[in-house]
Scaffold this motif. Structure first.
Motif, PDB file in Angstrom:
ATOM      1  N   HIS A 164      49.882 -19.450 -16.740  1.00 24.04           N
ATOM      2  CA  HIS A 164      49.075 -20.650 -16.870  1.00 24.04           C
ATOM      3  C   HIS A 164      49.147 -21.157 -18.308  1.00 24.04           C
ATOM      4  O   HIS A 164      49.148 -20.363 -19.255  1.00 24.04           O
ATOM      5  CB  HIS A 164      47.608 -20.350 -16.540  1.00 24.04           C
ATOM      6  N   PRO A 165      49.178 -22.482 -18.499  1.00 21.45           N
ATOM      7  CA  PRO A 165      49.063 -23.010 -19.860  1.00 21.45           C
ATOM      8  C   PRO A 165      47.659 -22.755 -20.389  1.00 21.45           C
ATOM      9  O   PRO A 165      46.681 -22.828 -19.640  1.00 21.45           O
ATOM     10  CB  PRO A 165      49.333 -24.506 -19.686  1.00 21.45           C
ATOM     11  N   LEU A 166      47.556 -22.451 -21.661  1.00 20.18           N
ATOM     12  CA  LEU A 166      46.258 -22.207 -22.270  1.00 20.18           C
ATOM     13  C   LEU A 166      45.614 -23.558 -22.580  1.00 20.18           C
ATOM     14  O   LEU A 166      46.183 -24.360 -23.325  1.00 20.18           O
ATOM     15  CB  LEU A 166      46.432 -21.386 -23.540  1.00 20.18           C
ATOM     16  N   ILE A 167      44.449 -23.812 -22.006  1.00 20.11           N
ATOM     17  CA  ILE A 167      43.747 -25.064 -22.242  1.00 20.11           C
ATOM     18  C   ILE A 167      42.330 -24.767 -22.714  1.00 20.11           C
ATOM     19  O   ILE A 167      41.786 -23.699 -22.450  1.00 20.11           O
ATOM     20  CB  ILE A 167      43.703 -25.954 -20.985  1.00 20.11           C
ATOM     21  N   SER A 168      41.738 -25.715 -23.419  1.00 20.88           N
ATOM     22  CA  SER A 168      40.382 -25.515 -23.916  1.00 20.88           C
ATOM     23  C   SER A 168      39.379 -25.923 -22.842  1.00 20.88           C
ATOM     24  O   SER A 168      39.740 -26.321 -21.736  1.00 20.88           O
ATOM     25  CB  SER A 168      40.175 -26.324 -25.198  1.00 20.88           C
TER      26      SER A 168
ATOM     27  N   SER B 194      44.816 -25.407 -32.879  1.00 21.25           N
ATOM     28  CA  SER B 194      44.362 -25.923 -34.173  1.00 21.25           C
ATOM     29  C   SER B 194      42.874 -26.208 -34.231  1.00 21.25           C
ATOM     30  O   SER B 194      42.269 -26.179 -35.298  1.00 21.25           O
ATOM     31  CB  SER B 194      45.120 -27.219 -34.497  1.00 21.25           C
ATOM     32  N   GLY B 195      42.260 -26.524 -33.096  1.00 22.35           N
ATOM     33  CA  GLY B 195      40.875 -26.958 -33.122  1.00 22.35           C
ATOM     34  C   GLY B 195      40.711 -28.402 -33.551  1.00 22.35           C
ATOM     35  O   GLY B 195      39.599 -28.850 -33.846  1.00 22.35           O
ATOM     36  N   VAL B 196      41.806 -29.166 -33.592  1.00 23.52           N
ATOM     37  CA  VAL B 196      41.707 -30.607 -33.840  1.00 23.52           C
ATOM     38  C   VAL B 196      41.179 -31.258 -32.569  1.00 23.52           C
ATOM     39  O   VAL B 196      41.756 -31.090 -31.493  1.00 23.52           O
ATOM     40  CB  VAL B 196      43.084 -31.201 -34.215  1.00 23.52           C
ATOM     41  N   LEU B 197      40.073 -31.984 -32.676  1.00 20.59           N
ATOM     42  CA  LEU B 197      39.485 -32.605 -31.498  1.00 20.59           C
ATOM     43  C   LEU B 197      40.403 -33.705 -30.989  1.00 20.59           C
ATOM     44  O   LEU B 197      40.912 -34.520 -31.746  1.00 20.59           O
ATOM     45  CB  LEU B 197      38.110 -33.193 -31.833  1.00 20.59           C
ATOM     46  N   GLY B 198      40.620 -33.700 -29.657  1.00 22.24           N
ATOM     47  CA  GLY B 198      41.487 -34.704 -29.064  1.00 22.24           C
ATOM     48  C   GLY B 198      41.377 -34.681 -27.559  1.00 22.24           C
ATOM     49  O   GLY B 198      41.240 -33.610 -26.957  1.00 22.24           O
ATOM     50  N   GLY B 199      41.402 -35.853 -26.947  1.00 26.39           N
ATOM     51  CA  GLY B 199      41.291 -35.928 -25.494  1.00 26.39           C
ATOM     52  C   GLY B 199      39.958 -35.425 -24.988  1.00 26.39           C
ATOM     53  O   GLY B 199      39.864 -34.971 -23.840  1.00 26.39           O
ATOM     54  N   GLY B 200      38.938 -35.472 -25.853  1.00 26.78           N
ATOM     55  CA  GLY B 200      37.618 -34.988 -25.458  1.00 26.78           C
ATOM     56  C   GLY B 200      37.496 -33.479 -25.474  1.00 26.78           C
ATOM     57  O   GLY B 200      36.486 -32.934 -25.019  1.00 26.78           O
TER      58      GLY B 200
ATOM     59  N   ALA C 259      38.236 -29.491 -27.559  1.00 30.06           N
ATOM     60  CA  ALA C 259      38.263 -28.833 -28.866  1.00 30.06           C
ATOM     61  C   ALA C 259      39.614 -28.200 -29.179  1.00 30.06           C
ATOM     62  O   ALA C 259      39.952 -27.995 -30.344  1.00 30.06           O
ATOM     63  CB  ALA C 259      37.170 -27.764 -28.938  1.00 30.06           C
ATOM     64  N   ASN C 260      40.362 -27.816 -28.150  1.00 29.27           N
ATOM     65  CA  ASN C 260      41.734 -27.340 -28.315  1.00 29.27           C
ATOM     66  C   ASN C 260      41.871 -26.095 -29.185  1.00 29.27           C
ATOM     67  O   ASN C 260      42.732 -26.018 -30.068  1.00 29.27           O
ATOM     68  CB  ASN C 260      42.623 -28.464 -28.880  1.00 29.27           C
ATOM     69  N   THR C 261      41.043 -25.100 -28.910  1.00 34.76           N
ATOM     70  CA  THR C 261      41.175 -23.852 -29.663  1.00 34.76           C
ATOM     71  C   THR C 261      40.499 -22.689 -28.944  1.00 34.76           C
ATOM     72  O   THR C 261      39.513 -22.879 -28.217  1.00 34.76           O
ATOM     73  CB  THR C 261      40.581 -24.001 -31.083  1.00 34.76           C
TER      74      THR C 261
ATOM     75  N   ALA D 122      37.028 -15.912 -27.220  1.00 31.79           N
ATOM     76  CA  ALA D 122      36.213 -17.117 -27.133  1.00 31.79           C
ATOM     77  C   ALA D 122      37.089 -18.330 -26.836  1.00 31.79           C
ATOM     78  O   ALA D 122      38.208 -18.444 -27.338  1.00 31.79           O
ATOM     79  CB  ALA D 122      35.442 -17.338 -28.442  1.00 31.79           C
ATOM     80  N   ARG D 123      36.517 -19.242 -26.054  1.00 30.35           N
ATOM     81  CA  ARG D 123      37.219 -20.458 -25.633  1.00 30.35           C
ATOM     82  C   ARG D 123      36.321 -21.661 -25.944  1.00 30.35           C
ATOM     83  O   ARG D 123      35.232 -21.779 -25.417  1.00 30.35           O
ATOM     84  CB  ARG D 123      37.512 -20.397 -24.136  1.00 30.35           C
ATOM     85  N   ALA D 124      36.787 -22.547 -26.820  1.00 41.75           N
ATOM     86  CA  ALA D 124      35.989 -23.724 -27.189  1.00 41.75           C
ATOM     87  C   ALA D 124      36.571 -24.984 -26.553  1.00 41.75           C
ATOM     88  O   ALA D 124      37.641 -24.963 -25.965  1.00 41.75           O
ATOM     89  CB  ALA D 124      35.941 -23.881 -28.693  1.00 41.75           C
TER      90      ALA D 124
END
Length: 388
Positions: free
Chosen positions: A72-76, A328-334, A336-338, A386-388
């Motif tokens: 599975h792709p890792l998604i936030s 990275s934790g750069v917010l995008g697409g609503g 948190a991506n980290t 942890a998943r943000a």
């Protein structure tokens, strides 16, 4: 002609081996890569009856079972948990991880306040504690750090130091986390369609590993499943799968900290070393009361640049903390991506030099070790995912 098309849905079970929803409407559609095919584990046993004839006798059909390997792709999380916001409802990925690692805990996001430094984070409210994580969001990335001391009033010491002091205009992001536990989560029913034929796989328990490679477009979560039973059936109201709109997180701005040192790594693989084990029972439909992961003993493989200090840590048996940031934790697409994996105590158990296209690296294996007692008879958490 039947083509090899595959889809996968999951639903947590309330009772081991039972179908959570007959029509499939409560099932969650999974993002999978490749075409994972169900492997039958139905046992067939030679009877060995004595007949006076030198011929093989009829085989007996034994207990049911199945296995499946998925990637599975890792998604936030589906949405950012900012100041005062709780993480969103659990999705398919939460269900899989909880089945592997035990029940999850959610932490709401909190606003950052002025006065913070690279080693001290000040927040609007006193909502966190020692042995928990902070995900400090900056304008261009986020940084995960463990809380090592709680001064009260929303002021926390973190270590190692942040790269940049917190900005009072931003937040410590909320997240959902799993920590070392001896209590398994709910087993899973998976429903898969292979070329249009449906199969329900019940009483499922996954093993789990996470991988990332520098600059790769996606990070990967791999699950090795064991199931109690497999039945051929169809479900009339499964959620429709159009396109998965979310973007998998990338292996950029994803540092690894070994102790206080940021280690530049080409590859990282986190393996929880889970072995789904049959809990045998004569009362079970297939001779099982459950399938459980009895323990999680994580090991981590990394490929950093060559360093004699890692060799020295190996030779000395040195224990240090370990932080692995995924995304990275750069917010995008609503989102948190980290993600983050943290172990308060880990040890190098193997190290070898590696030639990476004439660039000298090391292949290092780390094992999470017991960090001991926090206070009284309460131990520190062995590890946190942890998943943000």
């Amino acid at each position: 002609m039947t083509t090899t098309t595959v889809s996968l849905y999951v639903a947590p079970e309330t009772t081991f081996g039972s179908d959570p929803d007959a029509d499939g409407s409560d099932y969650l559609a999974c993002q999978i890569t490749g075409k994972p095919l169900v492997q039958t584990a139905l046992q067939v046993v030679e009877s060995g009856y004595a007949t006076g004839r030198n011929r093989r006798q009829v085989y007996l059909v034994g207990r049911d079972g199945a296995s499946l390997s998925t990637e599975h792709p890792l998604i936030s999380l589906a949405s950012v948990a900012s100041d005062g916001t709780a993480p969103p409802s659990a999705d398919w990925l939460d269900a899989i991880i909880s089945a592997a690692l035990g029940s999850a805990t959610s932490k709401s996001g909190e606003g950052l306040a002025s006065g913070g430094t690279t080693t001290s984070v000040v927040m609007d409210t006193d909502a966190f504690d020692v042995d928990e994580l902070l995900c400090v969001n900056h304008a261009s990335n986020s940084e995960w750090r463990p809380i090592t001391a709680d001064a009260g009033g929303g002021t926390y010491t973190v270590s190692p130091a942040l790269d940049a002091a917190p900005n009072a205009a931003r937040d410590a992001l909320g997240y959902r986390y799993w920590a070392q536990t001896d209590t398994p989560g709910a087993t899973i029913t998976a429903y898969t369609e292979l070329g249009g034929t449906g199969y329900r796989l019940s009483g499922g328990r996954p093993g789990l590993s996470l991988e990332m490679a520098a600059g790769a477009e996606t990070m990967k979560l791999s699950a090795a499943w064991a199931f109690d039973s497999k039945s051929r059936e169809s479900k009339a109201s499964l959620p429709a799968i159009s396109q998965f709109a979310n973007t998998p997180i990338k292996a950029v701005l994803s540092p690894v900290h070994w102790g206080s040192t940021k280690v530049s790594c080409k590859n990282v693989k986190l393996n929880f070393n889970l072995s789904p084990t049959d809990i045998l029972s004569t009362a079970g439909t297939n001779g099982r009361a459950s399938i459980d992961n009895l323990m999680a003993m994580p090991t981590i493989e990394i490929e950093p640049a060559f360093s004699t200090s890692i060799e020295d840590d190996f030779a000395a048996g040195t224990e240090r903390s370990l932080i692995i940031q995924f995304g990275s934790g750069v917010l995008g697409g609503g989102r948190a991506n980290t993600w983050c994996f943290y172990a308060r105590s880990a040890q190098v158990i193997a190290v070898q030099p590696v030639d990476d296209g004439n660039y000298l690296r090391q292949r290092v294996t780390l094992a999470v070790t017991d960090p001991g007692i926090r206070t009284g008879s309460t131990p520190y958490r062995g590890w946190i995912l942890a998943r943000a």
